[in-house]
Scaffold this motif. Sequence first.
Motif, PDB file in Angstrom:
ATOM      1  N   UNK A  26       0.839  -1.209   0.000  1.00  0.00           N
ATOM      2  CA  UNK A  26       0.000   0.000   0.000  1.00  0.00           C
ATOM      3  C   UNK A  26       0.873   1.259   0.000  1.00  0.00           C
ATOM      4  N   UNK A  27       1.963   1.205   0.766  1.00  0.00           N
ATOM      5  CA  UNK A  27       2.885   2.343   0.799  1.00  0.00           C
ATOM      6  C   UNK A  27       3.556   2.524  -0.567  1.00  0.00           C
ATOM      7  N   UNK A  28       3.898   1.397  -1.223  1.00  0.00           N
ATOM      8  CA  UNK A  28       4.522   1.457  -2.552  1.00  0.00           C
ATOM      9  C   UNK A  28       3.561   2.048  -3.587  1.00  0.00           C
ATOM     10  N   UNK A 132      -6.884   4.686   3.388  1.00  0.00           N
ATOM     11  CA  UNK A 132      -8.103   4.103   3.951  1.00  0.00           C
ATOM     12  C   UNK A 132      -7.930   2.611   4.250  1.00  0.00           C
ATOM     13  N   UNK A 133      -7.376   1.878   3.274  1.00  0.00           N
ATOM     14  CA  UNK A 133      -7.186   0.428   3.446  1.00  0.00           C
ATOM     15  C   UNK A 133      -6.139   0.151   4.517  1.00  0.00           C
ATOM     16  N   UNK A 134      -5.099   0.972   4.562  1.00  0.00           N
ATOM     17  CA  UNK A 134      -4.051   0.808   5.572  1.00  0.00           C
ATOM     18  C   UNK A 134      -4.635   0.897   6.981  1.00  0.00           C
ATOM     19  N   UNK A 135      -5.510   1.860   7.188  1.00  0.00           N
ATOM     20  CA  UNK A 135      -6.155   2.019   8.499  1.00  0.00           C
ATOM     21  C   UNK A 135      -7.101   0.860   8.800  1.00  0.00           C
ATOM     22  N   UNK A 148       2.199   6.657   9.946  1.00  0.00           N
ATOM     23  CA  UNK A 148       3.590   7.101   9.861  1.00  0.00           C
ATOM     24  C   UNK A 148       4.273   6.559   8.621  1.00  0.00           C
ATOM     25  N   UNK A 149       4.048   5.266   8.330  1.00  0.00           N
ATOM     26  CA  UNK A 149       4.618   4.637   7.134  1.00  0.00           C
ATOM     27  C   UNK A 149       4.082   5.305   5.871  1.00  0.00           C
ATOM     28  N   UNK A 154       4.862   9.680   1.394  1.00  0.00           N
ATOM     29  CA  UNK A 154       4.379  10.946   0.836  1.00  0.00           C
ATOM     30  C   UNK A 154       5.467  12.012   0.902  1.00  0.00           C
ATOM     31  N   UNK A 155       6.303  11.963   1.937  1.00  0.00           N
ATOM     32  CA  UNK A 155       7.380  12.940   2.082  1.00  0.00           C
ATOM     33  C   UNK A 155       8.609  12.588   1.243  1.00  0.00           C
ATOM     34  N   UNK A 156       8.949  11.288   1.215  1.00  0.00           N
ATOM     35  CA  UNK A 156      10.188  10.861   0.554  1.00  0.00           C
ATOM     36  C   UNK A 156      10.042  10.852  -0.974  1.00  0.00           C
TER      37      UNK A 156
END
Length: 513
Positions: A26-28, A132-135, A148-149, A154-156
Amino acid sequence: MSAAHQQTSSIQPLEGGQLVLAALLLAAANFIVVLDTTIANVSVPNIAGGLGASASQGTLVITSYAVAEAITVPLTGWLANRFGTVRVFITSMVLFGLFSVLCGLAPSLGALVVFRIMQGLAGGPLMPLSQTILLRIFPKEKAPMAIGLWSMTTLVAPILGPVLGGKICDQLSWHYIFLINAPIAAACAYFGWQMLKRYETEILKTKIDAVGLGLLIIWISALQIMLDEGRDLDWFASTEITVLAIVAAIGFAAFMIWELTEKQPIVDLRVFRHRGYTMSVLTISLAFGAFFGSTVLTPQWLQTYMGYTATQAGYVTALSGVLAVIAAPFAAKLSAKWDPRALVFFGVVWLGAFTLLRTDATTEMTFWQIGSLLLLQGVGLPFFFVPLTGLALSSVDEPETASAAGLMNFVRTVSGAFATSLVTTVWGNQITRNHAELAGLTDASGDTMRMMTESGMAMDQARAMLDQLVQAQSVMLATNQVFLWAGLAFILAATAIWFAPKPTRVADTSAAH
């Protein structure tokens, strides 16, 4: 309890390694969508050169993606309800990968812009849905770790975007800045479906505000095309630009009237009745527009006129994000203790101050003389974004939080696209104006030309060298002038935030994306 919650509680949750893998997928997904907002910034000269277009036409690659992505954000909630959150996420991921490949294979600028629009439309839902899915998949007590992940990607991503874009353009070709998305999108879609389909939400046949959506697309598209094409077509001397301006004006007026009277609007404009929210959105529009416009201009200036490679320009541009990542946790902690207006004011003034310092740039500046200002400027970014989101969402009623967050994201994205077009246009116009003025002042006595011809230069060669010197200074002056206006926009944005009342509650910013 809703059917969606009942369904979630009755399924076998992911645990251990599976949960970590799902979180990384999801982060990717979020990472590549955010990455694509900046990876093309340093690639514009390469793309324009490769496809036989001007640099100003090349910025269509940036603005088309941004506007298309912004348009689909208000649709995300309806799409998730109508087809299921996981289905929409996976389908968007597949389409994003497909259109990334088509972007990489585009034979012309026109085709590339069309595919970038489709890529933006597919990518729009991925940011909010990945959050949404992450939560949903993480236990409540581990939700802060999940956010945080997600926030780190989003920042990097915007920092790595210019570096990756530069490296790929210099060592391979611009095509690969889009093609690299394909394997990531394919892996996220395949493994994501295997692990996340158990979290699918109930399908609800909800009505969509089709008229509002149509009007939104019409006026945003007309205005963006007008800004992108205005300089090349001599603005209102062109019938096409005049027609686009009229369409944008009428479309915007009709959109405002319709959305304010529709029971279930695609964009809930009623949240602007809250003064705190209105001032926050005005601040982010001005400040983000100034920041993004300057960020797009910097690599174009460095590559086209300062002799930088795409990689070198990428490294310089990316420096603005290094201290931003380091300062972000401190900004988050202070946001819970201090008046957010003061933090936003500090952050925006800091950004404006370093932008104004850049108005003294010269053609002799070194990498680190340029880069050090961008590095230090980055400190202000988290103090601008983090508390401003909280201030905006705490200004609206709690049931309005999700729609207010979506609208704020929409305005921010569109502001960046509009600013990119304006900055590129103004920069080009100022170069032409400065060149005309300097040409009339340079070597009025003819002494320089006489010395150059007496030293053995041919007359045409001497004229060309003199014109090259005038052009270099014209560009440098124009760049400084744009930075001056951007700096003043930051100061105006910082002033606007004090018109927002002090918040009386702390908002849940997980709805912001």
